[in-house]
Design a protein around this motif. Sequence first.
Motif, PDB file in Angstrom:
ATOM      1  N   ASP A   1     -19.780  51.651  55.430  1.00  0.00           N
ATOM      2  CA  ASP A   1     -18.229  51.609  55.562  1.00  0.00           C
ATOM      3  C   ASP A   1     -18.164  53.215  55.067  1.00  0.00           C
ATOM      4  O   ASP A   1     -18.088  52.970  54.414  1.00  0.00           O
ATOM      5  N   LEU A   2     -17.608  53.662  55.462  1.00  0.00           N
ATOM      6  CA  LEU A   2     -17.660  55.145  54.957  1.00  0.00           C
ATOM      7  C   LEU A   2     -16.073  54.974  54.255  1.00  0.00           C
ATOM      8  O   LEU A   2     -15.607  56.162  53.475  1.00  0.00           O
TER       9      LEU A   2
ATOM     10  N   ASP B   1     -20.953  63.841  48.783  1.00  0.00           N
ATOM     11  CA  ASP B   1     -22.527  63.681  48.241  1.00  0.00           C
ATOM     12  C   ASP B   1     -23.231  62.057  47.970  1.00  0.00           C
ATOM     13  O   ASP B   1     -24.090  62.308  47.795  1.00  0.00           O
ATOM     14  N   PHE B   2     -22.030  61.362  48.199  1.00  0.00           N
ATOM     15  CA  PHE B   2     -23.111  60.228  48.165  1.00  0.00           C
ATOM     16  C   PHE B   2     -23.650  60.170  49.377  1.00  0.00           C
ATOM     17  O   PHE B   2     -24.503  59.359  49.404  1.00  0.00           O
ATOM     18  N   VAL B   3     -22.710  59.686  50.949  1.00  0.00           N
ATOM     19  CA  VAL B   3     -22.568  59.789  52.122  1.00  0.00           C
ATOM     20  C   VAL B   3     -23.929  60.652  52.215  1.00  0.00           C
ATOM     21  O   VAL B   3     -25.071  60.139  52.991  1.00  0.00           O
ATOM     22  N   GLU B   4     -23.922  62.197  51.430  1.00  0.00           N
ATOM     23  CA  GLU B   4     -25.100  62.866  52.226  1.00  0.00           C
ATOM     24  C   GLU B   4     -26.657  62.264  51.754  1.00  0.00           C
ATOM     25  O   GLU B   4     -27.732  62.210  51.990  1.00  0.00           O
TER      26      GLU B   4
ATOM     27  N   ARG C   1     -11.034  54.762  63.813  1.00  0.00           N
ATOM     28  CA  ARG C   1      -9.597  55.580  64.338  1.00  0.00           C
ATOM     29  C   ARG C   1      -9.744  56.492  63.567  1.00  0.00           C
ATOM     30  O   ARG C   1      -8.358  57.346  63.870  1.00  0.00           O
ATOM     31  N   SER C   2     -10.307  56.684  62.603  1.00  0.00           N
ATOM     32  CA  SER C   2      -9.541  58.456  61.792  1.00  0.00           C
ATOM     33  C   SER C   2      -9.931  59.699  62.024  1.00  0.00           C
ATOM     34  O   SER C   2      -8.958  60.203  61.759  1.00  0.00           O
ATOM     35  N   THR C   3     -10.521  59.815  62.907  1.00  0.00           N
ATOM     36  CA  THR C   3     -10.453  60.877  63.735  1.00  0.00           C
ATOM     37  C   THR C   3     -11.206  61.087  64.885  1.00  0.00           C
ATOM     38  O   THR C   3     -11.871  60.042  65.341  1.00  0.00           O
TER      39      THR C   3
ATOM     40  N   GLY D   1     -16.958  61.810  61.299  1.00  0.00           N
ATOM     41  CA  GLY D   1     -16.100  63.284  61.353  1.00  0.00           C
ATOM     42  C   GLY D   1     -15.386  64.041  60.352  1.00  0.00           C
ATOM     43  O   GLY D   1     -15.698  65.220  59.978  1.00  0.00           O
ATOM     44  N   TRP D   2     -15.182  62.612  58.709  1.00  0.00           N
ATOM     45  CA  TRP D   2     -15.035  63.830  57.973  1.00  0.00           C
ATOM     46  C   TRP D   2     -16.267  64.091  56.879  1.00  0.00           C
ATOM     47  O   TRP D   2     -16.170  64.687  55.536  1.00  0.00           O
ATOM     48  N   TYR D   3     -17.585  63.734  57.395  1.00  0.00           N
ATOM     49  CA  TYR D   3     -19.020  64.473  56.559  1.00  0.00           C
ATOM     50  C   TYR D   3     -19.484  65.559  57.962  1.00  0.00           C
ATOM     51  O   TYR D   3     -19.501  65.019  58.947  1.00  0.00           O
TER      52      TYR D   3
END
Lengths: 315, 315
Positions: free
Chosen positions: B92-93, B106-109, B131-133, B139-141
Motif C-alpha cells: 500500500d503506497l 526510493d523505497f517504492v523504486e 482516490r489520491s490522483t 501517480g505520485w511515483y
Amino acid sequence: MGAIKAARAFTGRPKIAKVEGAYHGLYDYAEVSQTAKPESWGKKDKPTSVPVAHGIPAKALSDVVVIPFNDIERARAILDANKDEIACVLLDLMPHRVGLRPAEADFVEFLREWTTKDDALLVLDKVITFRSTYGGAQGWYNIAPDLTAMGKMIGGGFPVGAIAGRKEVMEVMNPLADKVLFPHSGTFSANPVTMTAGLVSMIDFDEEAIDQVNALATRAIDGINEAIAETGIKACVTGGGSVFRVHLKEHPPHNYREAYTTPEENARLVVLLDHLFDEGFLMINTCAAVMATSLRNTEIDALVAALKGGFAKIK
Amino acid sequence: MGAIKAARAFTGRPKIAKVEGAYHGLYDYAEVSQTAKPESWGKKDKPTSVPVAHGIPAKALSDVVVIPFNDIERARAILDANKDEIACVLLDLMPHRVGLRPAEADFVEFLREWTTKDDALLVLDKVITFRSTYGGAQGWYNIAPDLTAMGKMIGGGFPVGAIAGRKEVMEVMNPLADKVLFPHSGTFSANPVTMTAGLVSMIDFDEEAIDQVNALATRAIDGINEAIAETGIKACVTGGGSVFRVHLKEHPPHNYREAYTTPEENARLVVLLDHLFDEGFLMINTCAAVMATSLRNTEIDALVAALKGGFAKIK
C-alpha cells in the motif's frame, strides 16, 4: 473463510476437514480437492489434498483433511488420524459438486458426534441449501451445527455473506471483548443496502414461498424422471428442496468420485446443454437448476420438454 | 486474496512479502503483522510474522515475509533471503496503519526493481489510495505495478473488489484458457447493481472531483498544523491526496514501529476522540479521515475547530 477462521480461533487448531469435491468458495483451504480427478485424487482411504489454484502453498494443502462423502468408516479413520489438529469439519448437507444429493442421515449424525467428542466444530455451509426448508437444510436432520455460513439469497440480490452460530463460538468475533480472538470487520460489513434488501427478502421468503419453490423442483424432478424413462437414456436426476441436477449416469451418485463426469459423459452433457441453450435455457455446466419464486409451472414444463428433446437427441 | 492467489498462480511460488503493520484485509497471509506489538514484533532486521486471528496455522505464518517500511537496506536483506520463494511484494503506497504517509520514492523504486529482477510481482493495494490522483497513488511515483487490488469507492457504495494488472498476469484468471491457473468466480462476481453504481461513481469522480476532495484535505491539514502550533501540543498530521491522520506524536512516523501508539498515547487519543464525538464528529480509532465530494469547507473548518478544542483539553 470467516467461519473457518472463527473455528480456528475458538479451538486454537490449524486444520480443517472437508468432503472431497465440495465447493466452499475460493479460500485456499476451502477449495482443496474441489476439482480432483481420477489421476490425482488418490486412494479412497486417504483422498489427496488436490489444489485448485496453481501456486497454492504446499503447507496450506497439508492443513486440509479430505474425507469421502457418505462413508462413515473411511471418514472416521481419516479424522481420527488428525483429531488433535482439526478445528472444524466443514460440511454442505447437499453439495452441488458432489452430486447434489442430501447427505445420508447417519453420515451427518456421525460427523456431529465425532466433532462433539473430539472438541472440533461442525461448520455447515448453507450458502445454497439455506433455501431447502424454513430452517435450512439442517431441518432434514436431527442435528445443530456450531457455526453456519450463509450467503447468496439472504442478500436479496446484493453481494453478501453471514456467519451464525453458538454464542460461545461467536464470542471470538465480539469487538467488545477484552481480547478479540478473531477480529472481523471490513468494507463489506453491514452494508446498509444489502442488509435492507436481505431483510425484506427473508421476510418474503416465508413457509409459503418455500413450499412454492420446493413444489416447482418436485414437479421438475418428476417430469425429468418421466422423460428419462420415455427416452430410455442412461440418466438420473438428484436434488432436494428447490434445487436439482441432471446427471448423464444411470444411477444417482453417492459421492464425488461417483458424481465425477468422465470425458465421454461430458461430451454428451455438452450436447444436452447446447440443445437447452438453443431452446432458450442457459444452464450451468453441471446441468443443475435452482428454483426462484418468480417461476411458474409453465417454465418448469417448458424446461422438462427441452430436456426431453435433448435426451432424445443424445439417445 | 485474489491478487495474492493470482501472483502465486503466475509465479508458482508460495510466499508473499508485505510491509510490517499494513492492513490488507482478513486473508490469513495478508493480515500478518498488522497488530504487532513491541513485545511480539521482534528485531528490526527480521520482523516477526505476528498473527492477528488466534489459531492461524503456523505454516501460513511461515509463508509470509515481513519487511519494514521505508527501509531499503533491511528490506533488501530480508527479501534476498527468501528470493526464490516470493510470489509478490504486497504494497500500500500510503498505508493507514503504518502512519498514513506516502512511501518514500526510493523505497517504492527499490521494490519495483527488486521484484522485476527476482521474477516476483509487485502488487499494489489501492483499496484506499486509488482516490489520491486520477491514476491512483501510483501517480505520485514513476512506477507501474504488475497487479493492483481495488475496492471501496469503485463500488459506488456497494460491496466490491477488483483486480487489474498486466495482461500476461491477468491471463491466469482467463476462463477461456486451456488451463485456468487460478479459477476465479463466485456469487460476488459482476453483481449488476454494484457494477452500475461503480461505473457511475467512477465517471463522476473526475479530475475536478479529485481536486475538490484533495483541496479539502489540504485545508484540513493546514488548519490542524495551525491548531497544533497554537495549542503547543505534541502532535502531528500525516496524509496525502484526500486522506489524513492525526498522531499524538511530535514527529511524523516513518514506519509501523514509529506509528505504533503506546498505551499512554492511546489514553490521550481516547480523550481526543471522545471530545470529537461530543462535538458531533465520529472518527475511527486512529483519528484518520477520508474526504467525500459531499463535504464543503464549512465541515472541514468545524472539524479543525473541534480538534483544536480537543488539543487544548489534552494539553
